[in-house]
Design a protein around this motif. Structure first.
Motif, PDB file in Angstrom:
ATOM      1  N   ARG A  47      45.719  45.999  35.698  1.00  0.00           N
ATOM      2  CA  ARG A  47      45.281  46.546  36.982  1.00  0.00           C
ATOM      3  C   ARG A  47      45.395  45.543  38.121  1.00  0.00           C
ATOM      4  NH1 ARG A  47      39.663  48.212  34.732  1.00  0.00           N
ATOM      5  NH2 ARG A  47      39.034  47.265  36.720  1.00  0.00           N
ATOM      6  N   GLY A  48      45.527  44.261  37.807  1.00  0.00           N
ATOM      7  CA  GLY A  48      45.610  43.237  38.847  1.00  0.00           C
ATOM      8  C   GLY A  48      44.272  42.907  39.466  1.00  0.00           C
ATOM      9  N   GLY A  49      43.199  43.115  38.726  1.00  0.00           N
ATOM     10  CA  GLY A  49      41.879  42.785  39.255  1.00  0.00           C
ATOM     11  C   GLY A  49      40.785  43.444  38.444  1.00  0.00           C
ATOM     12  N   ILE A  50      39.538  43.244  38.895  1.00  0.00           N
ATOM     13  CA  ILE A  50      38.383  43.792  38.199  1.00  0.00           C
ATOM     14  C   ILE A  50      37.252  43.948  39.213  1.00  0.00           C
ATOM     15  CG2 ILE A  50      37.524  41.493  37.567  1.00  0.00           C
ATOM     16  CD1 ILE A  50      36.502  42.672  34.954  1.00  0.00           C
ATOM     17  N   GLU A  51      36.369  44.923  38.958  1.00  0.00           N
ATOM     18  CA  GLU A  51      35.222  45.121  39.845  1.00  0.00           C
ATOM     19  C   GLU A  51      34.321  43.888  39.811  1.00  0.00           C
ATOM     20  OE1 GLU A  51      34.521  47.641  41.860  1.00  0.00           O
ATOM     21  OE2 GLU A  51      36.353  48.712  41.324  1.00  0.00           O
ATOM     22  N   ARG A  52      33.767  43.545  40.980  1.00  0.00           N
ATOM     23  CA  ARG A  52      32.950  42.334  41.085  1.00  0.00           C
ATOM     24  C   ARG A  52      31.734  42.375  40.151  1.00  0.00           C
ATOM     25  NH1 ARG A  52      30.854  39.519  46.700  1.00  0.00           N
ATOM     26  NH2 ARG A  52      29.558  37.925  45.758  1.00  0.00           N
ATOM     27  N   SER A  78      45.242  36.843  37.339  1.00  0.00           N
ATOM     28  CA  SER A  78      45.633  38.252  37.453  1.00  0.00           C
ATOM     29  C   SER A  78      45.446  38.807  38.866  1.00  0.00           C
ATOM     30  CB  SER A  78      44.840  39.106  36.459  1.00  0.00           C
ATOM     31  OG  SER A  78      43.454  39.049  36.749  1.00  0.00           O
ATOM     32  N   SER A  79      44.590  38.151  39.680  1.00  0.00           N
ATOM     33  CA  SER A  79      44.328  38.663  41.032  1.00  0.00           C
ATOM     34  C   SER A  79      45.512  38.377  41.955  1.00  0.00           C
ATOM     35  CB  SER A  79      43.066  38.018  41.607  1.00  0.00           C
ATOM     36  OG  SER A  79      41.950  38.308  40.795  1.00  0.00           O
ATOM     37  N   GLU A  80      45.951  39.404  42.661  1.00  0.00           N
ATOM     38  CA  GLU A  80      47.063  39.231  43.591  1.00  0.00           C
ATOM     39  C   GLU A  80      46.623  38.432  44.815  1.00  0.00           C
ATOM     40  OE1 GLU A  80      48.862  42.959  44.505  1.00  0.00           O
ATOM     41  OE2 GLU A  80      49.251  43.453  42.406  1.00  0.00           O
ATOM     42  N   THR A  81      45.418  38.696  45.288  1.00  0.00           N
ATOM     43  CA  THR A  81      44.860  37.951  46.419  1.00  0.00           C
ATOM     44  C   THR A  81      43.527  37.359  45.999  1.00  0.00           C
ATOM     45  OG1 THR A  81      43.800  39.954  47.269  1.00  0.00           O
ATOM     46  CG2 THR A  81      45.968  39.379  48.163  1.00  0.00           C
ATOM     47  N   ILE A  82      43.163  36.243  46.619  1.00  0.00           N
ATOM     48  CA  ILE A  82      41.914  35.574  46.272  1.00  0.00           C
ATOM     49  C   ILE A  82      40.858  35.875  47.327  1.00  0.00           C
ATOM     50  CG2 ILE A  82      40.805  33.326  45.989  1.00  0.00           C
ATOM     51  CD1 ILE A  82      43.348  32.275  44.816  1.00  0.00           C
ATOM     52  N   ASN A  83      39.733  36.429  46.863  1.00  0.00           N
ATOM     53  CA  ASN A  83      38.597  36.700  47.742  1.00  0.00           C
ATOM     54  C   ASN A  83      37.643  35.510  47.671  1.00  0.00           C
ATOM     55  OD1 ASN A  83      36.115  37.537  48.820  1.00  0.00           O
ATOM     56  ND2 ASN A  83      36.517  39.684  48.315  1.00  0.00           N
ATOM     57  N   PRO A  84      37.522  34.722  48.759  1.00  0.00           N
ATOM     58  CA  PRO A  84      36.711  33.493  48.726  1.00  0.00           C
ATOM     59  C   PRO A  84      35.271  33.711  48.286  1.00  0.00           C
ATOM     60  CG  PRO A  84      38.008  33.595  50.736  1.00  0.00           C
ATOM     61  CD  PRO A  84      38.154  34.920  50.072  1.00  0.00           C
ATOM     62  N   THR A  85      34.623  34.778  48.784  1.00  0.00           N
ATOM     63  CA  THR A  85      33.222  35.026  48.415  1.00  0.00           C
ATOM     64  C   THR A  85      33.100  35.387  46.945  1.00  0.00           C
ATOM     65  OG1 THR A  85      33.444  37.338  49.131  1.00  0.00           O
ATOM     66  CG2 THR A  85      32.580  35.763  50.731  1.00  0.00           C
ATOM     67  N   GLU A  86      34.097  36.118  46.445  1.00  0.00           N
ATOM     68  CA  GLU A  86      34.090  36.508  45.031  1.00  0.00           C
ATOM     69  C   GLU A  86      34.294  35.287  44.145  1.00  0.00           C
ATOM     70  OE1 GLU A  86      36.994  39.458  43.030  1.00  0.00           O
ATOM     71  OE2 GLU A  86      35.499  40.705  44.047  1.00  0.00           O
ATOM     72  N   VAL A  87      35.226  34.420  44.540  1.00  0.00           N
ATOM     73  CA  VAL A  87      35.490  33.197  43.778  1.00  0.00           C
ATOM     74  C   VAL A  87      34.256  32.296  43.766  1.00  0.00           C
ATOM     75  CG1 VAL A  87      36.855  31.072  43.731  1.00  0.00           C
ATOM     76  CG2 VAL A  87      37.983  33.250  44.152  1.00  0.00           C
ATOM     77  N   GLU A  88      33.574  32.242  44.898  1.00  0.00           N
ATOM     78  CA  GLU A  88      32.352  31.427  44.986  1.00  0.00           C
ATOM     79  C   GLU A  88      31.281  31.973  44.040  1.00  0.00           C
ATOM     80  OE1 GLU A  88      29.193  29.982  48.412  1.00  0.00           O
ATOM     81  OE2 GLU A  88      31.175  30.683  49.025  1.00  0.00           O
ATOM     82  N   VAL A  90      31.858  33.614  41.295  1.00  0.00           N
ATOM     83  CA  VAL A  90      32.317  33.289  39.939  1.00  0.00           C
ATOM     84  C   VAL A  90      31.945  31.845  39.590  1.00  0.00           C
ATOM     85  CG1 VAL A  90      34.366  32.911  38.503  1.00  0.00           C
ATOM     86  CG2 VAL A  90      34.184  34.980  39.878  1.00  0.00           C
ATOM     87  N   GLU A  91      32.178  30.924  40.531  1.00  0.00           N
ATOM     88  CA  GLU A  91      31.844  29.515  40.298  1.00  0.00           C
ATOM     89  C   GLU A  91      30.340  29.342  40.077  1.00  0.00           C
ATOM     90  OE1 GLU A  91      33.463  26.825  43.211  1.00  0.00           O
ATOM     91  OE2 GLU A  91      35.344  27.942  43.312  1.00  0.00           O
ATOM     92  N   THR A  92      29.545  30.063  40.849  1.00  0.00           N
ATOM     93  CA  THR A  92      28.086  29.998  40.694  1.00  0.00           C
ATOM     94  C   THR A  92      27.677  30.492  39.310  1.00  0.00           C
ATOM     95  OG1 THR A  92      27.795  30.394  43.062  1.00  0.00           O
ATOM     96  CG2 THR A  92      25.884  30.765  41.651  1.00  0.00           C
ATOM     97  N   ALA A  93      28.284  31.597  38.869  1.00  0.00           N
ATOM     98  CA  ALA A  93      27.975  32.149  37.546  1.00  0.00           C
ATOM     99  C   ALA A  93      28.363  31.167  36.435  1.00  0.00           C
ATOM    100  CB  ALA A  93      28.703  33.488  37.351  1.00  0.00           C
ATOM    101  N   LEU A  94      29.496  30.487  36.613  1.00  0.00           N
ATOM    102  CA  LEU A  94      29.930  29.497  35.617  1.00  0.00           C
ATOM    103  C   LEU A  94      28.955  28.324  35.572  1.00  0.00           C
ATOM    104  CD1 LEU A  94      33.809  29.383  36.209  1.00  0.00           C
ATOM    105  CD2 LEU A  94      32.610  30.382  34.260  1.00  0.00           C
ATOM    106  N   ARG A  95      28.521  27.869  36.744  1.00  0.00           N
ATOM    107  CA  ARG A  95      27.573  26.742  36.783  1.00  0.00           C
ATOM    108  C   ARG A  95      26.232  27.119  36.170  1.00  0.00           C
ATOM    109  NH1 ARG A  95      30.169  25.470  41.824  1.00  0.00           N
ATOM    110  NH2 ARG A  95      28.714  26.818  42.955  1.00  0.00           N
TER     111      ARG A  95
END
Length: 206
Positions: A47-52, A78-88, A90-95
């Motif tokens: 699908r090239g992405g996933i729901e937040r 897999s994401s065609e474009t990078i959403n900065p807030t979404e990536v942030e 994700v990083e918070t969840a990893l930490r």
């Protein structure tokens, strides 16, 4: 029956061994939700992405640190474009799960490099096919259609883009952090300075 007993005993041991391995594997899959990871990773690639909400739900759910890191990296790839807030997020969840994000940061940087330089040579990639069509006429258009799609692809390696930027020697925020080690330069305290990297260069060995 007595004569076949040793053979049956040996077969039972083999079956028991495989059953035990399968039981342990199923336990590991269930404990880490590996089946869910595999399904969602495949869905992301298709699908090239996933729901937040779904993305963060996986990262805050079951699984080892490596499972979560792999899933986050798959999301980036897999994401065609990078959403900065979404990536942030994700990083918070990893930490929160105490995951080492060094690999995630590396893939993010490579991904952003690809995105920022994706259109640099898009106009020139189809030149060879355009030339062929003009020379031989439209009769080969059916044959060249697939080739044109291949040559027009934006999936050029970040490494090739980076080397190209360094060789051209123009100011570029993506390559400003690269250090140059030049044995002919005057000695300095650090032994390296980006100011020494003055192009353009004619040749490069990678």
């Amino acid at each position: 029956a007595v004569n076949s007993l040793p053979e049956l005993t040996e077969r039972k041991q083999v079956i028991d061994k495989h059953t035990n391995i399968a039981t342990v594997l199923l336990g590991e899959i269930k404990e880490r939700s590996l089946d869910s990871y595999a399904k969602k990773e495949n869905d992301m690639m298709v699908r090239g992405g996933i729901e937040r909400s779904e993305l963060l739900g996986v990262l805050r759910g079951k699984g080892t640190k490596m499972d979560k890191l792999r899933f986050a990296i798959m999301y980036l790839i897999s994401s065609e474009t990078i959403n900065p807030t979404e990536v942030e997020a994700v990083e918070t969840a990893l930490r929160e799960s105490e995951v080492d994000t060094a690999a995630f940061q590396y893939v993010k940087k490579i991904k952003s490099l690809n995105v920022s330089l994706a259109s640099a040579n898009s106009a020139s990639r189809s030149n060879i096919v355009d030339w062929a069509e003009k020379l031989y006429g439209q009769s080969i258009s059916a044959v060249t259609a697939g080739v044109k799609n291949l040559l027009s692809s934006d999936r050029q390696l970040a490494l090739a883009r980076t080397v190209e930027a360094l060789i051209e020697g123009r100011p570029n925020p993506e390559t400003d952090m690269y250090l140059a080690f030049d044995p002919r330069a005057p000695k300095s305290g650090s032994g390296a300075s980006s100011s020494l990297l003055k192009g353009p260069f004619k040749e490069a060995i990678v």
